[in-house]
Design a protein around this motif. Sequence first.
Motif, mmCIF file in Angstrom:
data_model
loop_
_atom_site.group_PDB
_atom_site.id
_atom_site.type_symbol
_atom_site.label_atom_id
_atom_site.label_comp_id
_atom_site.label_asym_id
_atom_site.label_seq_id
_atom_site.Cartn_x
_atom_site.Cartn_y
_atom_site.Cartn_z
ATOM 1 N N LYS A 80 2.899 0.385 -8.684
ATOM 2 C CA LYS A 80 4.036 1.100 -8.086
ATOM 3 C C LYS A 80 3.810 1.294 -6.588
ATOM 4 O O LYS A 80 4.742 1.159 -5.776
ATOM 5 N N TRP A 81 2.576 1.596 -6.190
ATOM 6 C CA TRP A 81 2.293 1.756 -4.766
ATOM 7 C C TRP A 81 2.497 0.438 -4.023
ATOM 8 O O TRP A 81 3.029 0.424 -2.907
ATOM 9 N N ASP A 82 2.104 -0.663 -4.619
ATOM 10 C CA ASP A 82 2.300 -1.961 -3.971
ATOM 11 C C ASP A 82 3.780 -2.240 -3.743
ATOM 12 O O ASP A 82 4.166 -2.826 -2.727
ATOM 13 N N VAL A 121 -1.513 -9.947 4.406
ATOM 14 C CA VAL A 121 -1.118 -9.000 3.365
ATOM 15 C C VAL A 121 -1.426 -7.595 3.858
ATOM 16 O O VAL A 121 -2.237 -7.400 4.770
ATOM 17 N N ALA A 122 -0.767 -6.626 3.257
ATOM 18 C CA ALA A 122 -1.008 -5.232 3.633
ATOM 19 C C ALA A 122 -2.418 -4.821 3.230
ATOM 20 O O ALA A 122 -2.858 -5.087 2.104
ATOM 21 N N ARG A 125 -2.973 -2.513 0.020
ATOM 22 C CA ARG A 125 -2.632 -2.937 -1.343
ATOM 23 C C ARG A 125 -3.669 -2.417 -2.330
ATOM 24 O O ARG A 125 -4.873 -2.405 -2.051
ATOM 25 N N ALA A 126 -3.189 -2.001 -3.488
ATOM 26 C CA ALA A 126 -4.078 -1.402 -4.480
ATOM 27 C C ALA A 126 -4.986 -2.459 -5.101
ATOM 28 O O ALA A 126 -4.550 -3.574 -5.401
ATOM 29 N N ASN A 127 -6.245 -2.089 -5.294
ATOM 30 C CA ASN A 127 -7.199 -3.007 -5.922
ATOM 31 C C ASN A 127 -7.056 -3.040 -7.436
ATOM 32 O O ASN A 127 -7.441 -4.011 -8.084
ATOM 33 N N ASN A 128 -6.519 -1.962 -8.001
ATOM 34 C CA ASN A 128 -6.434 -1.862 -9.461
ATOM 35 C C ASN A 128 -5.018 -2.041 -9.964
ATOM 36 O O ASN A 128 -4.675 -1.574 -11.048
#
Length: 477
Positions: A80-82, A121-122, A125-128
């Motif tokens: 969702k954060w991505d 890329v940002a 970005r979330a790793n998980n």
Amino acid sequence: MFLAPDFRVDPLLGLYGQSPKFRGYEPESKRNYATDIALLLTHLWTRGKSWVETEPRDLEDYENWRRFAPANPSTISGAKWDRELAAFLGLFKWAVRQGWISTNPVTMRQVVTPRGDVVEVADARANNARSANVHWLTPRTWRLWVDVGLRGHGLEGVPERGWVGRLEDRNVAFVRLLVSSGLRRLEGASLLTFEVPKVPLTGGRYCHGKVAAQVTRSKRSRTFYASSGAVGDIESYVESSRAWAISKAQAAGRYERLPEMRLVTEVGGGLKPKVRWCDLDGVVGERELNKLTWQERLLLFTEGPGGPEPLWLWLNEQGLPFLPHSWEGIFRAANKRCERVLTPPEHQRMDPHKVYAPYATVHSTRHSFALFMLVVLNAVMDRRYGLTPEERRDFRLLYGDPWFMVQGLLGHTNRETTVKHYLSPVRNLQLESMLRASEEPVDAPLPDLDGVFARVARDAEGIQDIDARLTPEAGAA
């Protein structure tokens, strides 16, 4: 339009909403991105900042609040954060190009793709992140979900007293189509009546059809296969409740009041079939069937015995097209009904490890199709053709293994997508040994694989398998 807490309209955000970049998004993406941006704007407002004053530290603090802060009662996932980050990136990149801000507050970094390309890329970005909240259901669990959630069955296996199935045949036909074909929501929801498969393959188990390029994610047409039973359900729906809804709409003059309609006069054939129509102003138009967007498909009608009829396959009770995103509501209602009927009252919302009722989403149909086809294709190779290990190896060299076949059926260009996201529960399992352990006779043309799926569900994580006695299998999730 973005409205600030003091009820003022930001003209720059209005320009962004009218920009080619934002207008190029799909309607659902527009809605999601606008919501994500509005939440960030509210956060910045509480800090006394305008969005054009955003700094990298502001986004870092916002991410911490959204994802990790103990005081936040509703933290979000990495996926969702991505998505939110993608919304912010689109806004700030546009603002930099237009000269409204000097630098992009979304910190970027360069990465090398598997193909060797260097892309930005940002950095946040979330790793998980998981690409989806995936649910797999075995065939018998889908049957249970359909019977209870869509057909109104109770614990006795018959419709409960007072059950009024609103367009029950439509909903069942749609779900069975997606489960048997692996079509995405938009691909199945935007079918026109003449695109429903009608010619069965040899043996009669499946019919094949074409999904138009414009409604696919890759924008490439592909062949899909639907079970004869699912096609029969669609035909029954067309001849019953769909015809009834159309006749009611015609009697009420509902189609005559539509602001826009394209009355189809011809659907051509050949390699690039074209649809020709005449609109309400008498203007004649045409477009390749493959290039019709789902919004354009909504406007297509044909002249029937009682007047104009929609070519859009799935209709609501008013006889108007049932929009693709509306299917989410059908699945939510079915899930709630399954939980109410199948979960004992003393266990509802109490034990997350004990599953009594199946839970499904529209995309679950596609993941379950992938799992089903992988098991069935292995069974076909091992049983129907009676292949020895050497013959099986030769068969794979000629036609590809079942994993490759499933990739083609799903329309994936990347095998890793199929294996990692759609078949992740079973990618490390030895399906061959499970199939050999089945008690079905070897010479059966296509055995009942409920026992095989039960073993797969026990040994894999994330697959829902609930038996006919409404009791969850041990280890099912």
